[in-house]
Design an enzyme around this catalytic site. Structure first.
Site, PDB file in Angstrom:
ATOM      1  N   ASP A  47       0.936  -0.957   0.157  1.00  0.00           N
ATOM      2  CA  ASP A  47      -0.055   0.019   0.051  1.00  0.00           C
ATOM      3  C   ASP A  47       0.949   1.182  -0.083  1.00  0.00           C
ATOM      4  O   ASP A  47       1.501   1.494   0.979  1.00  0.00           O
ATOM      5  CB  ASP A  47      -1.006   0.055   1.271  1.00  0.00           C
ATOM      6  CG  ASP A  47      -1.881   1.327   1.327  1.00  0.00           C
ATOM      7  OD1 ASP A  47      -1.501   2.162   0.854  1.00  0.00           O
ATOM      8  OD2 ASP A  47      -2.972   1.084   1.629  1.00  0.00           O
ATOM      9  N   HIS A  48       1.095   1.938  -0.910  1.00  0.00           N
ATOM     10  CA  HIS A  48       2.148   2.792  -1.210  1.00  0.00           C
ATOM     11  C   HIS A  48       2.213   3.837  -0.405  1.00  0.00           C
ATOM     12  O   HIS A  48       3.053   4.688   0.061  1.00  0.00           O
ATOM     13  CB  HIS A  48       2.477   3.234  -2.623  1.00  0.00           C
ATOM     14  CG  HIS A  48       1.463   4.098  -3.170  1.00  0.00           C
ATOM     15  ND1 HIS A  48       0.208   3.989  -3.659  1.00  0.00           N
ATOM     16  CD2 HIS A  48       1.641   5.513  -3.445  1.00  0.00           C
ATOM     17  CE1 HIS A  48      -0.332   4.792  -3.991  1.00  0.00           C
ATOM     18  NE2 HIS A  48       0.417   6.085  -3.809  1.00  0.00           N
ATOM     19  N   HIS A  77      -5.877   3.121   1.448  1.00  0.00           N
ATOM     20  CA  HIS A  77      -5.141   3.928   1.916  1.00  0.00           C
ATOM     21  C   HIS A  77      -5.881   4.596   2.913  1.00  0.00           C
ATOM     22  O   HIS A  77      -5.269   4.915   4.056  1.00  0.00           O
ATOM     23  CB  HIS A  77      -4.932   5.082   0.688  1.00  0.00           C
ATOM     24  CG  HIS A  77      -4.227   4.439  -0.523  1.00  0.00           C
ATOM     25  ND1 HIS A  77      -3.162   3.283  -0.687  1.00  0.00           N
ATOM     26  CD2 HIS A  77      -4.608   4.610  -1.935  1.00  0.00           C
ATOM     27  CE1 HIS A  77      -3.034   3.389  -1.818  1.00  0.00           C
ATOM     28  NE2 HIS A  77      -3.774   3.953  -2.777  1.00  0.00           N
TER      29      HIS A  77
HETATM   30  C1  BG6 Z   1      -3.612   4.618  -6.208  1.00  0.00           C
HETATM   31  C2  BG6 Z   1      -4.810   4.658  -7.085  1.00  0.00           C
HETATM   32  O1  BG6 Z   1      -3.435   3.693  -5.381  1.00  0.00           O
HETATM   33  O2  BG6 Z   1      -3.216   5.855  -5.513  1.00  0.00           O
HETATM   34  C3  BG6 Z   1      -5.032   5.902  -7.734  1.00  0.00           C
HETATM   35  O3  BG6 Z   1      -5.102   3.832  -7.473  1.00  0.00           O
HETATM   36  C4  BG6 Z   1      -4.458   7.325  -7.214  1.00  0.00           C
HETATM   37  O4  BG6 Z   1      -6.226   6.084  -8.200  1.00  0.00           O
HETATM   38  C5  BG6 Z   1      -3.051   6.998  -6.445  1.00  0.00           C
HETATM   39  O5  BG6 Z   1      -4.400   8.279  -8.172  1.00  0.00           O
HETATM   40  C6  BG6 Z   1      -2.742   8.353  -5.779  1.00  0.00           C
HETATM   41  O6  BG6 Z   1      -1.539   8.117  -5.037  1.00  0.00           O
HETATM   42  P1  BG6 Z   1      -0.607   9.301  -4.655  1.00  0.00           P
HETATM   43  O7  BG6 Z   1       0.355   8.698  -4.131  1.00  0.00           O
HETATM   44  O8  BG6 Z   1      -0.415  10.309  -6.014  1.00  0.00           O
HETATM   45  O9  BG6 Z   1      -1.476  10.168  -3.487  1.00  0.00           O
END
Ligand code: BG6
Length: 494
Positions: free
Chosen positions: A178-179, A241
């Site tokens: 989960d980045h 998230h």
């Molecule tokens: C991803 C989603 O997990 O997170 C995307 O699939 C989203 O739809 C993205 O745009 C947002 O990530 P960040 O790091 O740019 O907030």
């Protein structure tokens, strides 16, 4: 210099977008910082019939924008190998095993392997099964599996997916990315909570009125409609998230900061999410889909490529979540995410209870009305903390005003999400699962999400219902107003 880790990476989907956009630049950074030096190799596999040389060229291009001099890029890509691969063909795994063994010898990678699934989730099970049946696991080193989201689309599919990979890999070998858990300010949450007694003392329903988690995006769905149409904002951003952030904010104190202790607390927290009945969902969750903006510069979601004209996919969600523990009795956790909102902002606002006994209420007939203290944790693009308190304006008389006690890291907007990958990759190399999600957490979060989805599938929404470049549909503001609250982000200046 960092400690070098010996390992062979096997990347399924090695020619794909994710690998080129996120993974290779992050691996390159690890190379420049010494986490990877001589004893590593990367095997990219995918259907396309590429040569090693062509693959290396594409990897060079994907890291070209990053610092690194050309000589360093050139030596980095020498560690890359390509194997054309059909995930369903057992023979290909035999060839892959041979190549991995050969590179393990050549680079003295100490029998360590990381299997990285940068492919469509429907193939995860097939790959894991073949990795097992064709004997790719190396018993003399570590074998770790890395999986990208989406991890299923509901509890049933997530469980099937989990069963299919856990026939080959044990839970302690699985790293579900989960980045958001790699983001600097999200990783800072446990430090903030558990090393500052002044915060810990007020981290409960006696002092906190409500908590707001905003994951706002300015961009639309872009070219990802194929995936997004089957997901929607609830599955795409809230199940993972937003709920992971909520868990870090709401969990009880772990006995120590280890993966096991943290996950234990997160699991317990997720077990205590208050589940709504189907009809309660209507009162507590709001969805939306973006339309053109007021000036007609930005197109509607339904006009995006591969989106049907009558799409009912939500691009916005706002919800009120309760946690059934004494600490959080009656404290709403508001979550909000959406595409095409006015600006990109990932942040948490912790709104404290107002002072119940206002001794200034009749001060010289001025009626000084204190506002709630708010702690803002800015995650992206700005990173920082801001405690907004009631103070006074200088001058004669007593004039109250809100004053920010704020700290801002330098703007990390562009680098942030890539750094998240770097951090997570280091964790994988070091065998630390703290910043990954485990199966039990996945199961609980899907259970919670499935109820909302089930209710939404019963009712046809009136879409589109918010304009691009706004903060979403008005029902999102009403959701907070029902309990006398308002969104802090959008009304403040931090
Ligand atoms: C991803 C989603 O997990 O997170 C995307 O699939 C989203 O739809 C993205 O745009 C947002 O990530 P960040 O790091 O740019 O907030």
């Amino acid at each position: 210099m960092a400690q070098e880790q010996a390992v062979i990476f096997i990347i399924f989907g090695g020619s794909g977008d994710l690998a080129h956009r996120k993974l290779y630049p992050a691996l390159f950074k690890l190379y420049t910082k010494g986490y990877l030096r001589q004893h590593f190799a990367v095997i990219g596999t995918a259907r396309r019939p590429w040569s090693h040389e062509y693959f290396r060229q594409t990897v060079s291009e994907s890291v070209a924008n990053d610092l690194g001099d050309q000589a360093q890029v050139a030596s980095f890509v020498q560690h890359f190998y390509y194997q054309s691969h059909d995930v369903k063909d057992a023979n290909h795994y035999v060839a892959l095993k041979k190549l991995a063994q050969q590179l393990n010898q050549q680079y003295q990678a100490q029998n360590n392997q990381i299997f990285y699934m940068a492919i469509a989730p429907q193939f995860f099970g097939t790959v894991a099964q073949h990795v097992n049946s064709e004997g790719l696991l190396n018993p003399d080193g570590f074998n770790r599996l890395v999986i990208e989201k989406p991890f299923g689309k509901d509890l049933t599919t997530a469980r099937a997916l989990n069963d299919s990979i856990s026939a080959t890999f044990k839970e302690e070998q699985i790293y579900r990315i989960d980045h958001y858990l790699g983001k600097e300010m999200i990783q800072a949450l446990p430090i903030l909570r558990f090393t500052n007694p002044v915060l810990e003392a007020v981290w409960n329903c006696h002092y906190i009125s409500n908590i707001q988690i905003t994951l706002a995006e300015a961009l639309g769905v872009g070219e990802r409609a194929g995936y997004y149409e089957s997901a929607g904002a609830l599955r795409d951003m809230i199940q993972n998230h937003a709920l992971q952030i909520l868990a870090l904010l709401a969990m009880e104190r772990p006995t120590e900061f280890t993966s096991q202790a943290v996950h234990q607390q997160k699991e317990q927290l997720f077990a205590q999410l208050h589940h709504y009945t189907l009809s309660e969902v209507d009162h507590n969750f709001v969805r939306g889909q973006y339309d053109v903006d007021r000036r007609g510069y930005q197109t509607a979601y339904r006009e995006a490529d591969n989106v049907p004209d009558d799409s009912l996919t939500e691009t916005f969600v706002a919800g009120r979540i309760f946690v059934d523990t004494p600490r959080w009795h009656n404290v709403p956790f508001y979550v909000r995410t959406g595409k095409r909102l006015r600006q990109k902002a990932t942040r948490i606002d912790i709104v404290f209870q107002p002072e119940a006994n206002n001794i200034f209420a009749n001060y010289h007939k001025q009626k000084i009305l204190p506002r709630p203290t708010v702690l803002t944790i800015a995650i992206e693009p700005r990173q920082g903390l801001c405690l907004t308190v009631n103070g006074t304006n200088p001058g004669l008389g007593l004039r109250n005003s809100l004053q920010p006690l704020s700290f801002r890291q330098s703007d990390g907007s562009l680098a942030n999400s890539q750094e998240a990958y770097e951090k997570l990759l280091i964790d994988i190399l070091q065998g630390d699962q703290t910043n990954f999600t485990n199966w039990i957490e996945q199961a609980y979060t899907w259970q919670f999400i499935d109820i909302i989805r089930q209710r939404w599938d019963q009712i046809t929404p009136d879409f589109p219902n918010y304009r691009s470049n706004t903060f979403g549909p008005s029902q999102s503001d009403q959701l907070l107003a029902q309990l006398g609250h308002e969104w802090i982000f959008g009304t403040d200046s931090f």
